[in-house]
Design an enzyme around this catalytic site. Structure first.
Site, PDB file in Angstrom:
ATOM      1  N   ASP A 296      42.712 -40.041  14.280  1.00  0.00           N
ATOM      2  CA  ASP A 296      41.664 -39.077  13.981  1.00  0.00           C
ATOM      3  C   ASP A 296      41.124 -39.439  12.596  1.00  0.00           C
ATOM      4  O   ASP A 296      41.869 -39.503  11.626  1.00  0.00           O
ATOM      5  CB  ASP A 296      42.236 -37.659  13.968  1.00  0.00           C
ATOM      6  CG  ASP A 296      41.184 -36.637  13.596  1.00  0.00           C
ATOM      7  OD1 ASP A 296      40.142 -36.609  14.254  1.00  0.00           O
ATOM      8  OD2 ASP A 296      41.412 -35.892  12.632  1.00  0.00           O
ATOM      9  N   THR A 298      39.242 -38.041  10.194  1.00  0.00           N
ATOM     10  CA  THR A 298      39.388 -37.137   9.060  1.00  0.00           C
ATOM     11  C   THR A 298      40.863 -36.933   8.745  1.00  0.00           C
ATOM     12  O   THR A 298      41.650 -36.547   9.604  1.00  0.00           O
ATOM     13  CB  THR A 298      38.722 -35.781   9.369  1.00  0.00           C
ATOM     14  OG1 THR A 298      37.368 -36.012   9.725  1.00  0.00           O
ATOM     15  CG2 THR A 298      38.787 -34.881   8.152  1.00  0.00           C
ATOM     16  N   ASP A 562      45.850 -34.323  11.567  1.00  0.00           N
ATOM     17  CA  ASP A 562      46.267 -33.349  10.563  1.00  0.00           C
ATOM     18  C   ASP A 562      45.686 -31.966  10.802  1.00  0.00           C
ATOM     19  O   ASP A 562      46.063 -31.016  10.129  1.00  0.00           O
ATOM     20  CB  ASP A 562      45.868 -33.827   9.159  1.00  0.00           C
ATOM     21  CG  ASP A 562      44.363 -33.895   8.975  1.00  0.00           C
ATOM     22  OD1 ASP A 562      43.632 -33.867   9.993  1.00  0.00           O
ATOM     23  OD2 ASP A 562      43.915 -33.970   7.815  1.00  0.00           O
TER      24      ASP A 562
END
Length: 802
Positions: A296, A298, A562
């Site tokens: 991912d 970000t 996250d």
């Protein structure tokens, strides 16, 4: 009245002192007593203990050296697991996210174990619910209960609704009153499971367990046959018992379980030193098998946080459309107006006020809102939200109705807009790697969510993302190791592609908008995932579908993330890796947590997994070769009714030099070999032919010596020479590819063996008598022939290392 005061102000200190606390026994590791029991009271220790007692009663104490294996195995296993326990306990405490509560009218952060019955617990996006409760306040609060119910859609919660532990907030904010805590909570076990130290199912452990099970069943009848033949054909009870015990002890792979446990435990400790928490031991195995890594963007490729860059006012757009795609009349703009560079403040005061008001709505802002608040630290006066829609990864926008100031939304341009100069400009900006948001007026928040309201773009917001300095080097490592990287993000695919290309990711220039992917054709979805690298505008549900589709094509998938939008994918991936700064929900479902948030730790994580599995396979080849040659030898000796070729002390010496000492070093050695499925068949293809040929060579050598005029001790010495040389050659094959330290390790073993034969005290202690040169040379010749046959057999089986 008291209830209202409690909801508004939380519990008082006096109420907290007398309330039931959220006490749940920590399960981050086994207790000391459990570790002692697991390492001392084993089937192998029982069998070896009985055989040890028989030798001490009927034989000589030198033949009982194998009994020390019980002590060594237990001590080493206990020490290593205690080291792993201390590491896991320490890291588990670090990983426990604090809980926000309101007490005495003030917001506080407390340890999860300090939550008490009746506490008013505050929630924001990403917060995990550790206890059950009743919602007291909801500002667009949405709870994901998928870990409990399997339903992926978030549930809107209103005051009075029940919430359960094990779920987590994905959007909005709110508060709930704890109604069940500790072991009374619905999912207390699930809430604690994230840091549990346990030996769950894995192919490796299942394979070792199967080896032990089948070997145990073989040992019983073959051991009985051996005991009968030795007692029946030997007038000397001591010799009979000694020979029978020598065969049975050699059949038992007593060090295999120990080495497996040591390798796992040392892996946990090594990763712990790098601030990497392995929450499930089989995750070590998953690390070695990974061939696809889904990132991912970000928080993984980009560092936490962003910086507000520019605010570009909109003008001249003549084709604004609805969120649902229906055309609406354009808002008149001054003649000649264009998208202009922004000053630090927006050209239109209303746009600036709206942006500031939206960014300051939530007490717990996400990274985007924090970046905007750095420039607009307070909401303008009079901008009070009558209603609000919190940001979620599924809708990709947030908004609020500010009454007389109108309703405003802030989100992805390609989601809020459908065509026009504003969207075209946003696309151009996104293609440079900039994150772009659209600030829009809307006729109705509810209508916008349904795609039925007018949306007028007012400004484009650009944000700078911080690329992790270690990202390029880390991605290069995975490319070298044959691990395919997939960038999966909720951002604009062009922006994600620009970042991927800048980092040198192969295929990064080709991006796909996930909204165009098929949802009802998993096979086609899997083909597209295999063929492309960058995917933008991916919804949380799609991330989960991506993982499933890749797994269906035979890939072992690791997923990093996250945020709460990554939870479902992390849970379903073969290996979920969470960032330490990520949401509590993310860390709860991941098998591995990078506590220091360093993306550069991932190569060490994968390397440790490969080290463990590749080395355990090497060690298994060693131990099971010994087991199979002992089984074949015992069976043939039992059927032929002849004396066993060597005594227990001979086996102890040989096993120490070609298995015990080398296995300890090989089990902990560094390696970059990626483990493949099929652990059990591969080991059997190596160990069975190698073991059979070793047994045949020992028997031939013993028979050739025994048919002459030499003594039994000289005959056994010839058999021991053959046993050592053939098994030493097996060690050479297993240790390949040879580097300097492996050459030293392998070369030191025959030197030690020769020294033992030459030193009178050692020779006498181990009952060796190399007095018949003819027997000894014959043994060497037979060993050379057997070594050549072993090499050919394992090469034919496809298990010989280059």
């Amino acid at each position: 009245m008291d209830g209202l005061i409690s909801v508004a102000h939380g519990l008082t200190s006096e109420q907290v002192a007398s309330a039931k606390a959220n006490h749940i026994p920590r399960r981050s590791s086994r207790s000391l007593s459990a570790i002692l029991r697991a390492n001392v009271f084993t089937l192998f220790n029982l069998v070896i203990g009985v055989l040890w007692a028989l030798i001490l009663i009927f034989g000589e104490w030198q033949d009982g050296l194998f009994g020390l294996v019980i002590v060594a195995n237990a001590l080493i296993g206990i020490i290593q697991e205690l080291r792993a326990k201390r590491t896991l306990d320490r890291l588990a405490v670090v990983n426990e996210a604090p809980v926000r509560v309101r007490r005495d009218g003030e917001e506080r952060e407390i340890h999860p174990r300090d939550v008490v019955l009746g506490d008013l617990i505050l929630l924001g996006p990403g917060d995990r619910l550790l206890v059950d409760g009743e919602v007291a306040r909801s500002d667009g609060l949405e709870i994901d209960e998928s870990l409990l119910t399997g339903e992926a859609d978030p549930v809107h919660k209103q005051p009075g609704d029940q919430v359960l532990s094990g779920s987590f907030a994905v959007a909005g904010s709110g508060a709930f009153v704890a109604t069940r805590v500790g072991t009374d909570a619905y999912a207390a076990k699930l809430a604690e499971e994230a840091s549990k130290f346990h030996l769950a199912h894995s192919e490796l452990r299942a394979g070792v367990a199967n080896f032990i099970k089948y070997i145990t069943w073989l040992v019983i009848p073959i051991g009985a046959l051996l005991i009968y033949s030795q007692l029946h054909n030997s007038a000397d009870l001591r010799t009979a018992v000694t020979g029978a015990v020598a065969g049975i002890v050699t059949m038992i792979p007593e060090g295999l379980v120990l080495m497996t446990s040591i390798a796992f435990a040392v892996g946990v400790v090594r990763l712990g030193r790098r601030q990497c928490l392995v929450q499930e031991l089989p995750a070590i195995e998953g690390l070695a098998r990974v061939d696809v890594l889904c990132l991912d963007k970000t928080g993984t490729l980009t560092a936490g946080g962003m910086d507000l860059d520019e605010v570009l006012p909109v003008g001249g757009d003549d084709d604004h459309r609805l969120a649902g795609g229906t055309p609406v009349p354009a808002i008149p703009q001054p003649a000649g107006a264009t998208l202009a560079p922004a000053s630090p403040q927006p050209a239109g005061a209303t746009a600036g006020e709206a942006l500031a008001a939206l960014a300051n709505l939530d007490d717990h802002p996400n990274a985007t809102a924090e970046a905007i608040r750095a420039r607009y630290p307070a909401a303008p006066g009079g901008w009070t939200a009558r209603s609000a829609v919190p940001f979620s990864s599924a809708r990709k926008w947030s908004g609020a109705d500010f009454g007389e100031h109108g309703a405003w939304v802030l989100g992805a341009p390609d989601v809020l807009l459908r065509g026009g100069a504003c969207l075209d400009r946003a696309t151009e900006l996104a293609a440079t790697g900039t994150r772009v948001l659209a600030l829009c007026r809307t006729g109705s928040l509810a209508g916008t969510e349904r795609g039925e309201a007018e949306v007028e773009p007012v400004a484009l917001i650009t944000l700078k993302q911080r690329i992790r300095p270690d990202a390029r080097e880390t991605l290069g490592y995975f490319a070298e190791q044959g691990v395919t990287v997939k960038i999966i993000s909720g951002d604009n695919p062009l922006a994600v592609s620009a970042i991927a290309t800048g980092l040198g990711i192969p295929g990064g220039e080709r991006s796909i908008d996930a909204r165009t992917l098929p949802h009802d054709d998993p096979a086609r979805l899997g083909e597209l995932l295999d063929a492309h690298t960058v995917f933008g505008r991916v919804s949380p549900r799609q991330k989960r579908e991506f993982v499933t589709a890749l797994q269906a094509r035979g890939h072992t998938v690791a997923m990093t993330g996250d945020g709460v939008n990554d939870v479902l994918a992390l849970k379903d991936a073969d290996l979920g890796i969470a960032m330490g700064a990520g949401s509590p929900a993310t860390k709860a479902v991941a098998q591995v947590v990078l506590l220091d948030n360093k993306f550069a730790t991932l190569p060490h994580v994968v390397g440790e997994g490969r080290r463990v599995l590749a080395n355990i396979e090497r060690v298994s080849n060693l131990f099971l070769t010994k087991t199979f040659y002992a089984i074949v030898l015992s069976l043939m000796v039992g059927l032929a009714g002849m004396e066993f070729p060597f005594a227990p002390r001979h086996s102890t010496m040989t096993n120490a030099l070609v298995i015990g000492i080398p296995a300890f070093f090989l089990a902990l050695a560094p390696t970059l070999e990626r483990s493949e499925p099929g652990f059990v068949p591969r080991v059997l293809r190596f160990a069975v032919p190698a073991g059979v040929l070793c047994a045949a060579a020992v028997l031939v050598s013993f028979w050739a010596a025994h048919s002459g005029t030499s003594t039994l001790l000289e005959d056994q010495t010839a058999a021991v020479i053959t046993l050592f040389l053939t098994t030493w050659w097996v060690l050479v094959l297993i240790a390949r590819p040879l580097n300097w330290w492996r050459v030293v390790l392998v070369g030191a073993m025959p030197v030690l063996f020769a020294a033992g034969m030459a030193v009178p005290f050692v020779r006498e202690f181990f009952a060796l008598e190399p007095g018949d040169l003819s027997n000894d040379l014959t043994a060497v010749g037979i060993s050379i022939m057997a070594a050549l046959m072993i090499s050919a057999a394992v090469k034919l089986a496809g298990t010989l290392r280059p």
